[in-house]
Design an enzyme around this catalytic site. Structure first.
Site, short mmCIF file in Angstrom:
data_model
loop_
_atom_site.label_atom_id
_atom_site.label_comp_id
_atom_site.label_asym_id
_atom_site.label_seq_id
_atom_site.Cartn_x
_atom_site.Cartn_y
_atom_site.Cartn_z
N ASP A 12 0.85 -1.19 0.00
CA ASP A 12 0.00 0.00 0.00
C ASP A 12 0.88 1.24 0.00
O ASP A 12 1.88 1.32 0.73
CB ASP A 12 -0.92 0.00 1.23
CG ASP A 12 -2.06 0.98 1.09
OD1 ASP A 12 -3.22 0.52 0.96
OD2 ASP A 12 -1.80 2.21 1.10
N ILE A 13 0.50 2.21 -0.81
CA ILE A 13 1.32 3.42 -0.97
C ILE A 13 1.26 4.31 0.28
O ILE A 13 2.16 5.13 0.49
CB ILE A 13 0.85 4.20 -2.23
CG1 ILE A 13 1.97 5.10 -2.75
CG2 ILE A 13 -0.43 4.97 -1.98
CD1 ILE A 13 1.69 5.66 -4.14
N ASN A 37 -12.93 -3.23 2.40
CA ASN A 37 -13.85 -2.11 2.52
C ASN A 37 -14.85 -2.16 1.37
O ASN A 37 -14.50 -2.50 0.25
CB ASN A 37 -13.08 -0.79 2.49
CG ASN A 37 -12.21 -0.60 3.72
OD1 ASN A 37 -12.63 -0.94 4.83
ND2 ASN A 37 -11.01 -0.10 3.54
N GLU A 59 -11.88 3.60 -1.33
CA GLU A 59 -11.37 4.62 -2.26
C GLU A 59 -11.26 4.09 -3.68
O GLU A 59 -11.43 4.86 -4.63
CB GLU A 59 -9.95 5.05 -1.84
CG GLU A 59 -9.85 5.79 -0.54
CD GLU A 59 -8.39 5.99 -0.14
OE1 GLU A 59 -7.49 5.85 -0.99
OE2 GLU A 59 -8.15 6.28 1.05
N VAL A 60 -10.90 2.84 -3.82
CA VAL A 60 -10.60 2.29 -5.14
C VAL A 60 -11.64 1.25 -5.50
O VAL A 60 -11.88 0.29 -4.75
CB VAL A 60 -9.18 1.67 -5.18
CG1 VAL A 60 -8.87 1.14 -6.58
CG2 VAL A 60 -8.13 2.70 -4.76
N HIS A 109 -10.52 -5.43 -3.45
CA HIS A 109 -9.18 -5.69 -2.91
C HIS A 109 -9.27 -6.07 -1.44
O HIS A 109 -10.23 -5.72 -0.75
CB HIS A 109 -8.27 -4.47 -3.09
CG HIS A 109 -8.86 -3.19 -2.56
ND1 HIS A 109 -9.75 -2.43 -3.28
CD2 HIS A 109 -8.70 -2.54 -1.38
CE1 HIS A 109 -10.11 -1.37 -2.58
NE2 HIS A 109 -9.49 -1.43 -1.41
N HIS A 114 -7.03 -6.00 2.12
CA HIS A 114 -5.88 -5.43 2.83
C HIS A 114 -5.31 -6.49 3.77
O HIS A 114 -6.07 -7.15 4.50
CB HIS A 114 -6.30 -4.25 3.71
CG HIS A 114 -6.84 -3.06 2.98
ND1 HIS A 114 -6.13 -1.90 2.82
CD2 HIS A 114 -8.04 -2.84 2.39
CE1 HIS A 114 -6.86 -1.01 2.16
NE2 HIS A 114 -8.03 -1.56 1.89
P1 AMP Z 1 -9.74 1.27 0.17
O1 AMP Z 1 -9.94 2.46 1.04
O2 AMP Z 1 -10.15 -0.02 0.81
O3 AMP Z 1 -10.33 1.45 -1.21
O4 AMP Z 1 -8.18 1.13 -0.01
C1 AMP Z 1 -7.47 1.63 -1.09
C2 AMP Z 1 -6.01 1.61 -0.71
O5 AMP Z 1 -5.25 1.79 -1.89
C3 AMP Z 1 -5.60 2.74 0.25
O6 AMP Z 1 -5.07 2.17 1.44
C4 AMP Z 1 -4.54 3.52 -0.53
O7 AMP Z 1 -3.48 3.95 0.27
C5 AMP Z 1 -4.09 2.49 -1.56
N1 AMP Z 1 -3.54 3.01 -2.80
C6 AMP Z 1 -4.07 3.98 -3.58
N2 AMP Z 1 -3.30 4.19 -4.66
C7 AMP Z 1 -2.28 3.31 -4.58
C8 AMP Z 1 -1.14 3.02 -5.37
N3 AMP Z 1 -0.89 3.69 -6.51
N4 AMP Z 1 -0.28 2.05 -4.97
C9 AMP Z 1 -0.52 1.38 -3.82
N5 AMP Z 1 -1.56 1.60 -3.02
C10 AMP Z 1 -2.43 2.56 -3.38
#
Ligand code: AMP
Length: 118
Positions: free
Chosen positions: A34-35, A92, A100-101, A105, A107
């Site tokens: 995770d970034i 999530n 967010e994405v 996925h 974690h």
């Molecule tokens: P979620 O809130 O469950 O959608 O988690 C999305 C996760 O993706 C967050 O913890 C971000 O920090 C992570 N994230 C977003 N962009 C990137 C990226 N380019 N590389 C790695 N992790 C990322």
């Protein structure tokens, strides 16, 4: 899923359009750091196939690969040395969970004593 956006950041990572620190990959899944890590070990596991946005979008027909993704996560956690002290697997789904994405996925969080969920 009709609302899947192939331009999301994880789809771009899968296509190597965006760099990532990959720690594992097989025919079905890719895992990378995770970034913005929330724990000393914070890894994301994603399916290679596009189309599933969130846990809320899962169908009965997704049970096979979804189960294999959880098993893959446990193997990654073991390889990261997390078995002895433990770890958390989190998914999530939707705005209340701050997803967010929109590419499903999992974690993996560990490497310290995590906050209690109670
Ligand atoms: P979620 O809130 O469950 O959608 O988690 C999305 C996760 O993706 C967050 O913890 C971000 O920090 C992570 N994230 C977003 N962009 C990137 C990226 N380019 N590389 C790695 N992790 C990322």
């Amino acid at each position: 899923m009709t609302d899947y956006d192939p331009g999301n950041i994880f789809a771009r990572i899968l296509r190597n359009e965006v760099p990532s620190a990959r720690v594992y990959e097989d025919d079905e899944f890719v895992a990378f750091k995770d970034i913005a890590p929330k724990a000393p070990v914070h890894i994301l596991v994603i399916p290679r196939h596009e189309g599933t946005t969130a846990p809320s979008a899962l169908l009965e027909s997704d049970a096979g690969w979804m189960g294999r993704m959880v098993v893959a996560a446990t193997k990654i956690a073991r390889a990261e040395g997390l078995d002895e002290r433990g770890y958390r697997l989190v998914m999530n789904s939707g705005p209340d969970a701050h997803q967010e994405v929109q590419h499903i996925h999992l974690h993996i969080l560990g490497g310290k004593s995590l906050d209690s969920m109670a």
